[in-house]
Scaffold this motif. Structure first.
Motif, PDB file in Angstrom:
ATOM      1  N   TYR A   1     -12.430  -2.354   6.083  1.00  0.00           N
ATOM      2  CA  TYR A   1     -11.704  -3.409   5.375  1.00  0.00           C
ATOM      3  C   TYR A   1     -10.429  -2.839   4.759  1.00  0.00           C
ATOM      4  CZ  TYR A   1     -16.322  -5.432   5.917  1.00  0.00           C
ATOM      5  OH  TYR A   1     -17.521  -5.879   6.449  1.00  0.00           O
ATOM      6  N   HIS A   2      -9.298  -3.500   4.993  1.00  0.00           N
ATOM      7  CA  HIS A   2      -8.010  -3.041   4.477  1.00  0.00           C
ATOM      8  C   HIS A   2      -7.556  -3.894   3.299  1.00  0.00           C
ATOM      9  CE1 HIS A   2      -7.818  -1.262   8.566  1.00  0.00           C
ATOM     10  NE2 HIS A   2      -7.202  -0.300   7.917  1.00  0.00           N
ATOM     11  N   LEU A   3      -7.200  -3.226   2.215  1.00  0.00           N
ATOM     12  CA  LEU A   3      -6.714  -3.903   1.018  1.00  0.00           C
ATOM     13  C   LEU A   3      -5.295  -3.427   0.702  1.00  0.00           C
ATOM     14  CD1 LEU A   3      -9.885  -3.778  -1.270  1.00  0.00           C
ATOM     15  CD2 LEU A   3      -9.203  -5.526   0.381  1.00  0.00           C
ATOM     16  N   PRO A   4      -4.551  -4.172  -0.113  1.00  0.00           N
ATOM     17  CA  PRO A   4      -3.182  -3.775  -0.450  1.00  0.00           C
ATOM     18  C   PRO A   4      -3.155  -2.471  -1.252  1.00  0.00           C
ATOM     19  CG  PRO A   4      -3.567  -6.084  -1.005  1.00  0.00           C
ATOM     20  CD  PRO A   4      -4.907  -5.488  -0.702  1.00  0.00           C
ATOM     21  N   TYR A   5      -2.222  -1.618  -0.913  1.00  0.00           N
ATOM     22  CA  TYR A   5      -1.979  -0.376  -1.665  1.00  0.00           C
ATOM     23  C   TYR A   5      -0.860  -0.665  -2.668  1.00  0.00           C
ATOM     24  CZ  TYR A   5      -1.083   4.713  -2.221  1.00  0.00           C
ATOM     25  OH  TYR A   5      -0.934   6.005  -2.698  1.00  0.00           O
ATOM     26  N   PRO A   6      -1.038  -0.341  -3.931  1.00  0.00           N
ATOM     27  CA  PRO A   6       0.000  -0.674  -4.925  1.00  0.00           C
ATOM     28  C   PRO A   6       1.319   0.010  -4.604  1.00  0.00           C
ATOM     29  CG  PRO A   6      -1.624   0.839  -5.845  1.00  0.00           C
ATOM     30  CD  PRO A   6      -2.163   0.396  -4.524  1.00  0.00           C
ATOM     31  N   ASN A   7       2.384  -0.762  -4.610  1.00  0.00           N
ATOM     32  CA  ASN A   7       3.690  -0.252  -4.201  1.00  0.00           C
ATOM     33  C   ASN A   7       4.756  -1.033  -4.975  1.00  0.00           C
ATOM     34  OD1 ASN A   7       6.148   0.239  -2.855  1.00  0.00           O
ATOM     35  ND2 ASN A   7       5.107   0.601  -0.915  1.00  0.00           N
ATOM     36  N   ALA A   8       5.140  -0.506  -6.118  1.00  0.00           N
ATOM     37  CA  ALA A   8       6.064  -1.220  -6.995  1.00  0.00           C
ATOM     38  C   ALA A   8       7.391  -1.498  -6.305  1.00  0.00           C
ATOM     39  CB  ALA A   8       6.292  -0.415  -8.272  1.00  0.00           C
ATOM     40  N   TYR A   9       7.862  -0.563  -5.477  1.00  0.00           N
ATOM     41  CA  TYR A   9       9.159  -0.745  -4.822  1.00  0.00           C
ATOM     42  C   TYR A   9       9.160  -1.944  -3.884  1.00  0.00           C
ATOM     43  CZ  TYR A   9      13.586   0.484  -2.578  1.00  0.00           C
ATOM     44  OH  TYR A   9      14.882   0.456  -2.104  1.00  0.00           O
ATOM     45  N   HIS A  10       7.979  -2.243  -3.334  1.00  0.00           N
ATOM     46  CA  HIS A  10       7.866  -3.383  -2.424  1.00  0.00           C
ATOM     47  C   HIS A  10       7.146  -4.568  -3.062  1.00  0.00           C
ATOM     48  CE1 HIS A  10       9.645  -1.565   1.122  1.00  0.00           C
ATOM     49  NE2 HIS A  10       9.001  -0.457   0.832  1.00  0.00           N
ATOM     50  N   GLY A  11       6.978  -4.528  -4.375  1.00  0.00           N
ATOM     51  CA  GLY A  11       6.467  -5.682  -5.097  1.00  0.00           C
ATOM     52  C   GLY A  11       4.969  -5.890  -5.026  1.00  0.00           C
ATOM     53  N   VAL A  12       4.217  -4.846  -4.655  1.00  0.00           N
ATOM     54  CA  VAL A  12       2.753  -4.950  -4.634  1.00  0.00           C
ATOM     55  C   VAL A  12       2.226  -4.310  -5.920  1.00  0.00           C
ATOM     56  CG1 VAL A  12       0.620  -4.416  -3.405  1.00  0.00           C
ATOM     57  CG2 VAL A  12       2.744  -4.787  -2.118  1.00  0.00           C
ATOM     58  N   THR A  13       1.679  -5.113  -6.793  1.00  0.00           N
ATOM     59  CA  THR A  13       1.244  -4.604  -8.093  1.00  0.00           C
ATOM     60  C   THR A  13      -0.163  -4.024  -8.032  1.00  0.00           C
ATOM     61  OG1 THR A  13       0.254  -6.704  -8.781  1.00  0.00           O
ATOM     62  CG2 THR A  13       2.619  -6.407  -9.197  1.00  0.00           C
ATOM     63  N   GLU A  14      -0.470  -3.215  -9.046  1.00  0.00           N
ATOM     64  CA  GLU A  14      -1.834  -2.690  -9.169  1.00  0.00           C
ATOM     65  C   GLU A  14      -2.824  -3.839  -9.312  1.00  0.00           C
ATOM     66  OE1 GLU A  14      -2.439   0.532 -12.009  1.00  0.00           O
ATOM     67  OE2 GLU A  14      -0.255   0.704 -12.165  1.00  0.00           O
ATOM     68  N   GLU A  15      -2.442  -4.840 -10.093  1.00  0.00           N
ATOM     69  CA  GLU A  15      -3.326  -5.973 -10.337  1.00  0.00           C
ATOM     70  C   GLU A  15      -3.647  -6.700  -9.025  1.00  0.00           C
ATOM     71  OE1 GLU A  15      -1.441  -4.614 -13.897  1.00  0.00           O
ATOM     72  OE2 GLU A  15      -0.532  -5.315 -12.013  1.00  0.00           O
ATOM     73  N   GLU A  16      -2.635  -6.862  -8.182  1.00  0.00           N
ATOM     74  CA  GLU A  16      -2.847  -7.513  -6.888  1.00  0.00           C
ATOM     75  C   GLU A  16      -3.813  -6.705  -6.024  1.00  0.00           C
ATOM     76  OE1 GLU A  16      -0.247  -8.715  -2.894  1.00  0.00           O
ATOM     77  OE2 GLU A  16       0.774  -8.159  -4.752  1.00  0.00           O
ATOM     78  N   SER A  17      -3.622  -5.385  -6.015  1.00  0.00           N
ATOM     79  CA  SER A  17      -4.503  -4.526  -5.224  1.00  0.00           C
ATOM     80  C   SER A  17      -5.941  -4.597  -5.725  1.00  0.00           C
ATOM     81  CB  SER A  17      -4.008  -3.081  -5.275  1.00  0.00           C
ATOM     82  OG  SER A  17      -4.898  -2.210  -4.602  1.00  0.00           O
ATOM     83  N   LEU A  18      -6.123  -4.518  -7.036  1.00  0.00           N
ATOM     84  CA  LEU A  18      -7.480  -4.526  -7.594  1.00  0.00           C
ATOM     85  C   LEU A  18      -8.137  -5.895  -7.471  1.00  0.00           C
ATOM     86  CD1 LEU A  18      -6.819  -2.327 -10.750  1.00  0.00           C
ATOM     87  CD2 LEU A  18      -7.991  -1.656  -8.642  1.00  0.00           C
ATOM     88  N   ALA A  19      -7.333  -6.966  -7.554  1.00  0.00           N
ATOM     89  CA  ALA A  19      -7.890  -8.316  -7.375  1.00  0.00           C
ATOM     90  C   ALA A  19      -8.419  -8.501  -5.962  1.00  0.00           C
ATOM     91  CB  ALA A  19      -6.825  -9.367  -7.684  1.00  0.00           C
ATOM     92  N   ALA A  20      -7.834  -7.785  -5.002  1.00  0.00           N
ATOM     93  CA  ALA A  20      -8.280  -7.887  -3.613  1.00  0.00           C
ATOM     94  C   ALA A  20      -9.708  -7.378  -3.445  1.00  0.00           C
ATOM     95  CB  ALA A  20      -7.328  -7.129  -2.699  1.00  0.00           C
TER      96      ALA A  20
END
Length: 424
Positions: free
Chosen positions: A166-185
């Motif tokens: 299963y692939h989840l988002p990796y937090p990447n501030a430069y590309h607008g992926v927040t830690e919260e988004e990754s952990l919510a996944a």
């Protein structure tokens, strides 16, 4: 014969999939330079993709390998073992983070290390599921392609891949992926796809390599550790590209105040010889039955001998500290370059693991074509350079940690000259 003549011969007999970046053929290499068969010299900002951290042909490694070759080259570590196999295990266990009892296993390639880390985790937990991250790279074998979060060129056309990944988002501030988004996944995954009690492992890179040299935030890593502890999941840190002094620590995970259960290692460990491994908690490492781990060339005697010497060189020549110095020199030069070339959208540097991201200064769009052309022009002008990134717009700098400071400056002058010419 010329480089081009050899390239023509290569294209007739070697499959297209094993393409080469630079159409030059190495004749000799010494520390941070490569000389081709035509006598042209190149500054090496790739180190064989973070392999020769100790430099090309370090004299201590050369002498150690010569001595080993005079004795024997291969007996198979699981048939008739040898002292360097044990010495290397002692050395790796000593430098790996964690105040718990640790053990190691040695293999041949980075992909094998990842495959076996998953084997250890599944055997220990009795569970099938594995969580990996978008943008991650873990190798080219089937299981590793399944874990990798970058399609082209690594996965395109090679499916189907193993299930229970299963692939989840990796937090990447430069590309607008927040830690919260990754952990919510994770919550979404556990609610919709698989319960956490069926997850054997979470595997991540503390600094994504092929994905673009993005460093995981410390708070996110702590959250992963807490999640693993809560649900009995094995945390695997993939340090194949970032390990062995590359980031100004022996391992990049040492930048965090948590310790993974297992670490995959390769590249910089062997000093140019093919060796990889897994190191971590002894209870996990000892769980598989005798014969369940290994391989014909796993922990080859020549590679083990080289790796034992690599660990000594890193310590005695203070390459951890040297990586910090090199990285700061790169940052200083690149920040100066960025002031006159706005196409350099971001500079990322952890020790001597350095990258620039090329974007359109007006729109922010990734400049993959420019990145590819820059690599080509630098190669043609005496600098071996690598690109990476999910969008193909990242230049990564991975020089040997023994590189002379003047070669860093000279190499970056080539980058600046060629980039300025391309963006005019």
């Amino acid at each position: 014969m010329t480089n081009q003549e050899w390239q023509s011969r290569k294209e007739k007999v070697i499959c297209k999939g094993e393409a080469n970046l630079a159409p030059v053929y190495a004749a000799k290499a010494k520390n941070a330079t490569i000389t081709d068969i035509e006598g042209n010299e190149y500054i090496d900002f790739s180190a064989g993709i973070a392999v020769v951290n100790t430099g090309h042909c370090h004299p201590r490694i050369v002498e150690a390998v010569k001595a080993q070759l005079e004795n024997f080259s291969h007996t198979c570590s699981t048939v008739v073992p040898y002292t360097s196999f044990v010495e290397l295990g002692e050395g790796v266990v000593e430098v790996a983070p964690g105040d718990f009892e640790k053990k190691a296993a040695f293999l041949t390639t980075g992909s094998e290390a990842v495959e076996n880390a998953i084997k250890f985790a599944r055997h220990f937990t009795g569970r099938p599921g594995v969580i990996a991250f978008k943008g991650g790279f873990h190798g080219r074998t089937n299981m590793c392609m399944g874990l990798t979060g970058k399609v082209n060129p690594y996965k395109a056309g090679f499916g189907p891949f193993p299930n229970n990944v299963y692939h989840l988002p990796y937090p990447n501030a430069y590309h607008g992926v927040t830690e919260e988004e990754s952990l919510a996944a994770f919550d979404d995954l556990f609610a919709c796809d698989i319960e956490p009690t069926q997850i054997a492992a979470i595997i991540f890179e503390p600094i994504q390599g092929e994905g673009g040299f993005y460093q995981a935030p410390a708070s996110w890593v702590r959250a992963l550790r807490a999640l693993c502890d809560k649900h009995g999941i094995v945390m695997i840190c993939d340090e194949i590209q970032s390990g062995f002094a590359r980031t100004g620590r022996m391992f990049a995970c040492e930048y965090y105040d948590v310790v993974p259960d297992l670490i995959t290692i390769a590249k910089g460990l062997g000093g140019g010889f093919p060796i990889s491994g897994v190191v971590g908690r002894a209870d996990i490492m000892d769980h598989p039955q005798a014969g369940g781990i290994g391989g014909t060339y796993a922990g080859n005697a020549i590679a083990c001998t080289a790796a034992v010497e690599v660990l000594k060189i890193i310590k005695e020549e203070k390459l951890v500290e040297r990586a910090q110095h090199i990285g700061l020199l790169f940052r200083e030069q690149l920040e100066s370059m960025q002031k006159v070339i706005p196409h350099i959208g971001d500079i990322r540097q952890v020790g001597a693991m350095v990258a620039i991201e090329l974007n359109d200064p007006e729109t922010g769009a990734p400049l993959a074509a420019l990145t590819k052309q820059l690599v080509k022009e630098c190669n043609a002008n005496g600098l071996i350079l690598l690109s990476c990134g999910v969008k193909g717009n990242v230049i990564r700098f991975l020089p040997p940690l023994t590189i002379e400071s003047e070669l860093v400056v000279k190499g970056l002058d080539i980058v600046k000259t060629q980039l300025q010419a391309l963006v005019k």
